[in-house]
Design a protein around this motif. Structure first.
Motif, mmCIF file in Angstrom:
data_model
loop_
_atom_site.group_PDB
_atom_site.id
_atom_site.type_symbol
_atom_site.label_atom_id
_atom_site.label_comp_id
_atom_site.label_asym_id
_atom_site.label_seq_id
_atom_site.Cartn_x
_atom_site.Cartn_y
_atom_site.Cartn_z
ATOM 1 N N ASP A 1 -38.242 26.536 3.415
ATOM 2 C CA ASP A 1 -37.917 27.874 2.916
ATOM 3 C C ASP A 1 -38.845 28.934 3.494
ATOM 4 O OD1 ASP A 1 -40.086 26.788 1.586
ATOM 5 O OD2 ASP A 1 -39.630 27.761 -0.318
ATOM 6 N N VAL A 2 -39.712 28.554 4.434
ATOM 7 C CA VAL A 2 -40.620 29.498 5.093
ATOM 8 C C VAL A 2 -40.082 29.805 6.487
ATOM 9 C CG1 VAL A 2 -42.940 29.801 6.032
ATOM 10 C CG2 VAL A 2 -42.630 28.706 3.793
ATOM 11 N N PHE A 3 -39.976 31.094 6.795
ATOM 12 C CA PHE A 3 -39.593 31.539 8.136
ATOM 13 C C PHE A 3 -40.845 31.532 8.997
ATOM 14 C CE2 PHE A 3 -38.731 35.308 11.025
ATOM 15 C CZ PHE A 3 -37.802 34.649 11.823
ATOM 16 N N ASP A 4 -40.892 30.601 9.960
ATOM 17 C CA ASP A 4 -42.102 30.393 10.756
ATOM 18 C C ASP A 4 -41.721 30.269 12.226
ATOM 19 O OD1 ASP A 4 -44.454 29.615 11.951
ATOM 20 O OD2 ASP A 4 -44.566 27.656 10.948
ATOM 21 N N ILE A 5 -41.945 31.339 12.993
ATOM 22 C CA ILE A 5 -41.515 31.355 14.391
ATOM 23 C C ILE A 5 -42.374 30.474 15.289
ATOM 24 C CG2 ILE A 5 -40.394 33.604 14.234
ATOM 25 C CD1 ILE A 5 -42.871 34.831 15.598
ATOM 26 N N THR A 6 -43.431 29.875 14.741
ATOM 27 C CA THR A 6 -44.233 28.917 15.522
ATOM 28 C C THR A 6 -43.862 27.475 15.171
ATOM 29 O OG1 THR A 6 -46.045 28.824 13.903
ATOM 30 C CG2 THR A 6 -46.152 30.557 15.592
ATOM 31 N N ARG A 7 -42.823 27.279 14.376
ATOM 32 C CA ARG A 7 -42.451 25.925 13.936
ATOM 33 C C ARG A 7 -42.173 25.032 15.156
ATOM 34 N NH1 ARG A 7 -40.636 24.133 9.025
ATOM 35 N NH2 ARG A 7 -40.289 26.274 8.271
ATOM 36 N N ASP A 8 -42.881 23.911 15.216
ATOM 37 C CA ASP A 8 -42.739 23.006 16.350
ATOM 38 C C ASP A 8 -43.303 21.646 15.950
ATOM 39 O OD1 ASP A 8 -42.180 22.138 18.935
ATOM 40 O OD2 ASP A 8 -44.145 22.784 19.708
ATOM 41 N N PRO A 9 -42.517 20.576 16.000
ATOM 42 C CA PRO A 9 -41.133 20.527 16.466
ATOM 43 C C PRO A 9 -40.179 21.164 15.465
ATOM 44 C CG PRO A 9 -41.791 18.397 15.589
ATOM 45 C CD PRO A 9 -43.026 19.252 15.561
ATOM 46 N N ASN A 10 -38.955 21.394 15.919
ATOM 47 C CA ASN A 10 -37.960 22.050 15.072
ATOM 48 C C ASN A 10 -36.596 21.408 15.333
ATOM 49 O OD1 ASN A 10 -36.390 23.768 13.550
ATOM 50 N ND2 ASN A 10 -37.256 25.644 14.390
#
Length: 414
Positions: A343-352
């Motif tokens: 539920d967190v918008f995280d543009i560094t999410r990796d892996p995705n």
């Protein structure tokens, strides 16, 4: 497992539901209590004369269905989980001519042809032109903003680059892009009363778009050019597309390549403006992981369906031959077994490992690399030209049974 606590009559494909919200709490309840759950429907309400469908909500199960086309067919009832209740069965069956609604081996044959237009080299060849177009789109939005700097992000920004990319890809004159925008809108807006689009108008729009594309194919057969159309349709007897097949391919592009990317861009902008720390991070660092997180967060296609070709088991449930199975990407992309803090918008999410481009298998999105390129280019242009963009109003959502769509998003660049 306890029974899920859903209200009586709750239906994930009710267009009134997606008109207001994506049902994330209800998806979470099903993943917890009964990840494959029978949703009863009144016969005919979705265009199908059956009693409902199985809702598949876990990431692993959505992937399983997607990667086993021999068990779960796209052809039998198409991939669209809910049509208008007035649709005739023959109108559903004609949609089997679209690649989205084919099964192997026919799907394999058509996809092997059309993927020539989506090679890494083909997409790279578009990059410079699309970067320039993204910059022009943003500058034009600024130039036509109201006296208070306000404008509708959907029509002025989000819809433009996907349309222009498709036009660039297949050689549609830019002057004709408004026609494609209009036709594609009418094909998917039959559930939204604001558009007053009947099933008949949607069918007419599809026919007009197919005719336009078939004429383009015929022209290229007569006078080949250095474009993807010529590559796909020249020398039909050498494994290329017939004119009608090309027409249905363009129809798929107009919806799958236009509507979905436009809505991803819109949801992405809304996410940035409601998570200002992420917008600040993006403006500073431009992480390469951004586009994938925007697609996960937006999940423009909430669901598709498959139909069981034989009795089988899924998620502890006995699925009967002929049962419709709804695969809910919006639920899979928020599965805490796969994503930390989904539920967190995280543009560094990796892996995705999101399923916003499908769950793998034969129908994995052909245009993924083009879509992520468009998202990257438009947000680079927005961050450069209007870094202080802010929300003016809440998004106005599309009434739809399966699209997470936004009709209007008022923003201001002042």
């Amino acid at each position: 497992m306890p029974c899920p606590a859903l209200p009586d009559g709750f239906d994930f494909t009710d267009p009134d539901l997606l008109h207001h919200r994506v049902p994330l709490p209800e998806f979470a309840e099903l993943r917890r209590a009964e990840p494959v759950h029978w949703i009863p429907q009144q016969p005919g309400i979705a265009g199908f004369e059956d009693d409902g469908y199985w809702a598949v909500t876990r990431h692993a199960d959505v992937k399983y269905v997607s990667t086993h086309p021999e068990l779960f067919s796209s052809f039998l009832n198409t991939a669209v989980i809910r049509f208008n209740e007035h649709i005739q069965r023959e109108q559903i069956e004609v949609q089997r001519l679209i690649m989205l609604n084919m099964d192997p081996p026919e799907h394999t044959r058509v996809r092997q042809i059309v993927q020539r237009g989506f090679t890494p080299r083909a997409i790279r060849s578009l990059e410079d032109a699309l970067r320039a177009r993204a910059g022009s789109i943003v500058e034009n939005a600024l130039a036509h903003a109201g006296p208070d700097g306000a404008f509708d992000f959907v029509t002025q920004v989000a819809c433009e680059l996907p349309l222009q990319a498709i036009a660039e890809l297949i050689g549609v004159p830019q002057d004709d892009r408004a026609k494609i925008f209009d036709w594609s809108n009418k094909m998917v807006a039959y559930d939204d009363p604001e558009y007053a689009i009947t099933e008949e108008i949607g069918a007419e729009s599809a026919t007009e778009l197919i005719a336009y594309a078939m004429n383009m194919a015929a022209d290229r057969k007569q006078c080949p050019a250095k474009d993807i159309v010529s590559t796909l349709v020249a020398a039909e007897d050498e494994g290329n597309l017939a004119s009608d097949e090309f027409g249905f391919f363009v129809l798929l592009l107009a919806v799958a390549g236009n509507e979905t990317t436009r809505n991803a861009i819109t949801h992405g902008m809304h996410a940035f403006l409601t998570h200002p720390e992420q917008w600040d991070l993006y403006k500073r660092e431009r992480p390469k992981t951004t586009a994938e997180e925007i697609v996960r967060w937006a999940t423009p296609v909430v669901s598709f369906q498959r139909t069981a070709t034989q009795d089988t088991e899924l998620g502890g449930q006995q699925i009967k031959k002929g049962d419709r199975v709804g695969i809910f990407y919006s639920s899979a992309n928020n599965d805490p077994e796969v994503f930390e803090s989904p539920d967190v918008f995280d543009i560094t999410r990796d892996p995705n490992p999101h399923l916003g481009f499908g769950g793998g298998g034969p129908h994995f999105c052909l245009g993924k690399s083009l879509a992520t390129l468009e998202i990257d280019l438009i947000f680079h242009a927005i961050a450069d030209a209007m870094p202080n963009l802010r929300l003016v109003g809440d998004p106005r959502r599309l009434r739809s049974a399966w699209l997470n769509g936004v009709k209007e998003l008022q923003v201001s660049a002042d």
